[in-house]
Design an enzyme around this catalytic site. Structure first.
Site, PDB file in Angstrom:
ATOM      1  N   ARG A 108      -5.086   0.300  -6.851  1.00 11.50           N
ATOM      2  CA  ARG A 108      -3.845   0.913  -6.359  1.00 11.50           C
ATOM      3  C   ARG A 108      -3.312   1.948  -7.342  1.00 11.50           C
ATOM      4  NH1 ARG A 108      -2.094  -2.223  -1.954  1.00 11.50           N
ATOM      5  NH2 ARG A 108      -2.414  -4.466  -2.124  1.00 11.50           N
ATOM      6  N   GLY A 122       0.774  -1.244   0.000  1.00  6.84           N
ATOM      7  CA  GLY A 122       0.000   0.000   0.000  1.00  6.84           C
ATOM      8  C   GLY A 122       0.801   1.288   0.000  1.00  6.84           C
ATOM      9  N   ASP A 151      -5.626  -0.343  -1.798  1.00  5.36           N
ATOM     10  CA  ASP A 151      -6.418  -1.254  -2.623  1.00  5.36           C
ATOM     11  C   ASP A 151      -7.730  -1.670  -1.978  1.00  5.36           C
ATOM     12  OD1 ASP A 151      -5.155  -2.874  -0.541  1.00  5.36           O
ATOM     13  OD2 ASP A 151      -5.898  -4.605  -1.676  1.00  5.36           O
ATOM     14  N   GLU A 190       3.961   4.130   5.997  1.00  2.00           N
ATOM     15  CA  GLU A 190       2.739   3.329   5.838  1.00  2.00           C
ATOM     16  C   GLU A 190       1.687   4.131   5.071  1.00  2.00           C
ATOM     17  OE1 GLU A 190       1.203   0.763   5.428  1.00  2.00           O
ATOM     18  OE2 GLU A 190       0.606  -0.182   7.315  1.00  2.00           O
ATOM     19  N   ASP A 191       0.780   3.415   4.430  1.00  2.00           N
ATOM     20  CA  ASP A 191      -0.270   4.109   3.668  1.00  2.00           C
ATOM     21  C   ASP A 191      -1.357   4.689   4.575  1.00  2.00           C
ATOM     22  OD1 ASP A 191      -1.222   1.582   4.407  1.00  2.00           O
ATOM     23  OD2 ASP A 191      -1.925   1.031   2.404  1.00  2.00           O
ATOM     24  N   ASP A 239      -5.429   2.563  10.609  1.00  2.00           N
ATOM     25  CA  ASP A 239      -6.858   2.343  10.829  1.00  2.00           C
ATOM     26  C   ASP A 239      -7.029   1.956  12.298  1.00  2.00           C
ATOM     27  OD1 ASP A 239      -9.528   1.971   9.792  1.00  2.00           O
ATOM     28  OD2 ASP A 239      -9.180  -0.177   9.684  1.00  2.00           O
ATOM     29  N   LYS A 283      -7.052   7.395  10.112  1.00  2.00           N
ATOM     30  CA  LYS A 283      -8.482   7.383  10.450  1.00  2.00           C
ATOM     31  C   LYS A 283      -8.576   7.312  11.963  1.00  2.00           C
ATOM     32  CE  LYS A 283     -10.155   4.388   6.702  1.00  2.00           C
ATOM     33  NZ  LYS A 283     -10.771   3.063   6.471  1.00  2.00           N
TER      34      LYS A 283
END
Ligand code: IMP
Ligand code: MG
Length: 185
Positions: free
Chosen positions: A171, A50, A165, A105-106, A109, A137
């Protein structure tokens, strides 16, 4: 790729544009350049897959002699939420002892993936371990986690694009968008 292309038809809307991403990544690169100016051995760790686009853009905005590493972990199934069970699929190639490690990191969460990763990497005696994420988030967090650098706080929605993704797809979207719920429901 144009925003009226095929892939964009599966989005509810674009949440973060490619221009906003580029601007934020440049700003973050400059900040990291300042913060790590006195560090001798900086290792940027890309969390595959990611973070790949964010990583390659970010590293080009850091004006320091950094080295790079890739790591792959599996934390999610094919759905839209992670399981909490984290497994290292591909580990670092090199030793990080006494080095300053920046995990790229993407998205954060629940925070479980990074919380696990940070604890694993800290056991290898680096000088420091910090986290840089493109998206956060905060409303979804279930574990306590210090996120050192974050480009965008986003609402609790499932997003794709710019490396992120759904079921390995989307992506390659140049922007970040909210995926239409009809795709995964
Ligand atoms: P965490 O362990 O719950 O923080 O999950 C982090 C991982 O879940 C990320 O690295 C992503 O792979 C995935 N993820 C969480 N939210 C999203 C999303 O909105 N879109 C795509 N992937 C997501
Ligand atoms: Mg990921």
């Amino acid at each position: 790729m144009d925003t009226n292309s095929n892939l964009y038809q599966d989005l509810t809307r674009v949440l973060v544009t490619r221009e906003e991403i580029a601007k934020a990544v440049k700003k973050l690169g400059e900040q990291i350049t300042r913060d790590y100016a006195d560090c001798k051995d900086v290792v940027l760790v890309c969390i595959l897959k990611g973070a790949c686009l964010f990583f390659t853009d970010l590293m080009r905005e850091i004006d320091l002699p950094i080295s790079i590493e890739f790591m792959s972990v599996s934390s999610s199934g094919s759905g839209t939420s992670s399981t909490g069970v984290v497994r290292i699929v591909k580990d670092l190639d090199r030793n990080i002892e006494k080095k300053d490690v920046l995990i790229v990191e993407d998205i954060v969460d629940s925070g479980r993936t990074l919380s696990y990763l940070v604890s694993v990497l800290k056991q290898r005696h680096p000088n420091s371990v910090r986290i840089a994420t493109l998206l956060d988030k905060p409303a979804r967090r279930v574990v306590d986690l210090d996120v050192d650098y974050s480009c965008f706080d986003i609402p609790d929605a499932f997003v794709v694009g710019y490396g992120l993704d759904y079921d390995e797809k989307y992506r390659n979207l140049p922007d970040i968008g909210i995926l239409c719920p009809r795709i995964y429901e």
